[in-house]
Design a protein around this motif. Structure first.
Motif, PDB file in Angstrom:
ATOM      1  N   SER A  32       0.845  -1.189   0.000  1.00 56.54           N
ATOM      2  CA  SER A  32       0.000   0.000   0.000  1.00 56.54           C
ATOM      3  C   SER A  32       0.881   1.240   0.000  1.00 56.54           C
ATOM      4  CB  SER A  32      -0.935   0.013   1.211  1.00 56.54           C
ATOM      5  OG  SER A  32      -0.199   0.214   2.404  1.00 56.54           O
TER       6      SER A  32
ATOM      7  N   PRO B  82      -1.318  -5.721  -3.839  1.00 63.02           N
ATOM      8  CA  PRO B  82      -1.884  -6.216  -2.586  1.00 63.02           C
ATOM      9  C   PRO B  82      -2.193  -7.708  -2.647  1.00 63.02           C
ATOM     10  CG  PRO B  82      -2.963  -4.193  -3.302  1.00 63.02           C
ATOM     11  CD  PRO B  82      -2.111  -4.644  -4.435  1.00 63.02           C
TER      12      PRO B  82
ATOM     13  N   ARG C  55      -7.334  -2.943  -1.025  1.00 67.10           N
ATOM     14  CA  ARG C  55      -6.108  -2.240  -1.368  1.00 67.10           C
ATOM     15  C   ARG C  55      -6.032  -0.896  -0.660  1.00 67.10           C
ATOM     16  NH1 ARG C  55      -6.870   1.829  -4.910  1.00 67.10           N
ATOM     17  NH2 ARG C  55      -8.948   2.026  -5.808  1.00 67.10           N
ATOM     18  N   ASP C  56      -5.006  -0.139  -0.971  1.00 66.62           N
ATOM     19  CA  ASP C  56      -4.796   1.163  -0.347  1.00 66.62           C
ATOM     20  C   ASP C  56      -5.951   2.116  -0.660  1.00 66.62           C
ATOM     21  OD1 ASP C  56      -2.468   3.876  -0.854  1.00 66.62           O
ATOM     22  OD2 ASP C  56      -3.701   3.362   0.874  1.00 66.62           O
TER      23      ASP C  56
END
Length: 395
Positions: free
Chosen positions: A88, A240, A246-247
């Motif tokens: 991330s 990821p 995810r981020d």
């Protein structure tokens, strides 16, 4: 006194072996063997693609498959380099806040390039990742892909000069002023390095040289270590493990094609392959021994002539039929007229006219004239040629 000979004894009965043969054993047990093979195959597939074995993650420092980079990460750690795997932008930014680090970017599918560009420190970008114009300002990608192969550095970059030849390709780049380009192709370079606002940005067209499969070839390991061992910790950014989580700074979620596939698609594919193999084995079996026929087969001449005549009639090949009739007549009459095999048309016509008393022009038209215009003309030509032959034979 005649003596009648006793009848001949009957021939001994043919003896047959009752012991099983290889063919009979195979016919009796082939289904059992097939079921056993299928069972073993399914067991092997279950071990290879079981639920605990995930897909390979290219250039991941924790992946031990051929596409991963576990070997490179261990080599760096053995040299005292700290390698931190992150998935991330937030984690990468947190590590950058602890000190000067080298950021390695291998995948940008799930990240926002603008958020990532704000992380300080040197960057090593591997592959033609998304947002290259933001992460590496001034870099232009050359159109088309470059075939990956062993290439010489042909540059003055210390990391490349010390490594020598390496497995490079993928994409070629053009950098801004002050760029050092290595492993050139078509006016571009598959590895470029240039200064930018007090840091160094390095872009590589393909990361295969860092993978477990290629690391031991040429100078791949030396090049990878030289690029990453800069005396600073390495922040290794990978995609990821769970893409939907995810981020959050990357904006709207982007799912890959693998995320859209059902969970059981792998098993469905393997079952389809097994079913196809079983169907091919079932339908491709032998239908029995080859039937032999005594040769040659005797065919009456009349049947052959009639068959060829029907073919000529079906194709309306009057010219070819007429040529065959004329050639046969000439071949049979030439020796009877005392002429050689190379006799010309005038000699044959003159000899026939002298033997039969027929008009030379009529004979010449029959043997060497134009083809008949219809079937009736062809029948008339055949009758006249037969008439000439009978006249020569009777004289």
């Amino acid at each position: 006194m005649s003596v009648t000979a006793p009848p001949a004894p009957p021939p001994p009965a043919e003896s047959r072996s009752t012991s099983p043969t290889a063919r009979s054993v195979w016919r009796a047990w082939r289904m059992v063997a097939l079921v056993g093979v299928v069972t073993v195959l399914v067991s092997v597939i279950a071990l290879l693609v079981g639920p605990d074995r995930g897909p390979s993650r290219p250039l991941d420092p924790d992946d031990t498959t051929l596409a991963g980079s576990k070997a490179l990460a261990e080599l760096l750690r053995a040299r005292g380099v700290t390698v931190d795997r992150v998935d991330s932008v937030r984690d990468a930014a947190d590590l950058a806040a602890t000190g000067d680090r080298l950021l390695l970017i291998t995948d940008m599918m799930y990240f926002d390039e603008f958020s990532l560009s704000r992380i300080p420190g040197d960057r090593l970008i591997v592959g033609n990742v998304f947002g290259l114009e933001v992460l590496a300002p001034g870099v232009r990608t050359r159109p088309g892909q470059v075939r990956a192969r062993s290439r010489e550095p042909e540059c003055s970059l210390p990391a490349a000069v010390a490594a020598g030849s390496a497995y490079m390709g993928g994409f070629a780049f053009h950098g801004p002023s002050g760029t050092t380009g290595c492993y050139r192709f078509g006016g571009g370079s598959t590895l470029i390095s240039f200064p930018d606002s007090g840091r160094t940005i390095t872009v590589v067209g393909d990361g295969s040289f860092m993978s477990n499969q290629r690391l031991a070839e040429d100078g791949n390991a030396a090049l990878a270590i030289n690029l990453l061992d800069t005396g600073r910790p390495v922040t290794w950014l990978v995609r990821p493990d769970n893409p939907p989580r995810r981020d959050l700074t990357a904006g709207e979620s982007r799912r890959s094609i693998y995320d859209l596939m059902p969970a059981g698609i792998v098993w469905a594919l393997f079952m389809s392959v097994i079913a196809l193999a079983l169907t091919a084995f079932w339908r491709g079996r032998r239908l029995g021994p080859v039937v032999t026929e005594k040769l040659p087969v005797i065919v009456r001449a009349a049947e052959t002539v009639e068959g060829r005549g029907r073919l000529y009639r079906a194709r309306r090949a009057r010219q070819r039929a007429a040529d065959s009739l004329r050639a046969g007549t000439i071949d049979r009459l030439t020796p009877r007229l005392g002429l050689g095999s190379g006799a010309g048309a005038h000699e044959v016509v003159a000899a026939l006219a002298a033997r039969t008393g027929q008009d030379p022009q009529q004979i010449g038209a029959a043997l060497y004239g134009s083809p008949p215009a219809d079937d009736a003309g062809l029948v008339g030509l055949a009758g006249y040629l037969d008439f000439i032959e009978r006249q020569v034979s009777e004289l």
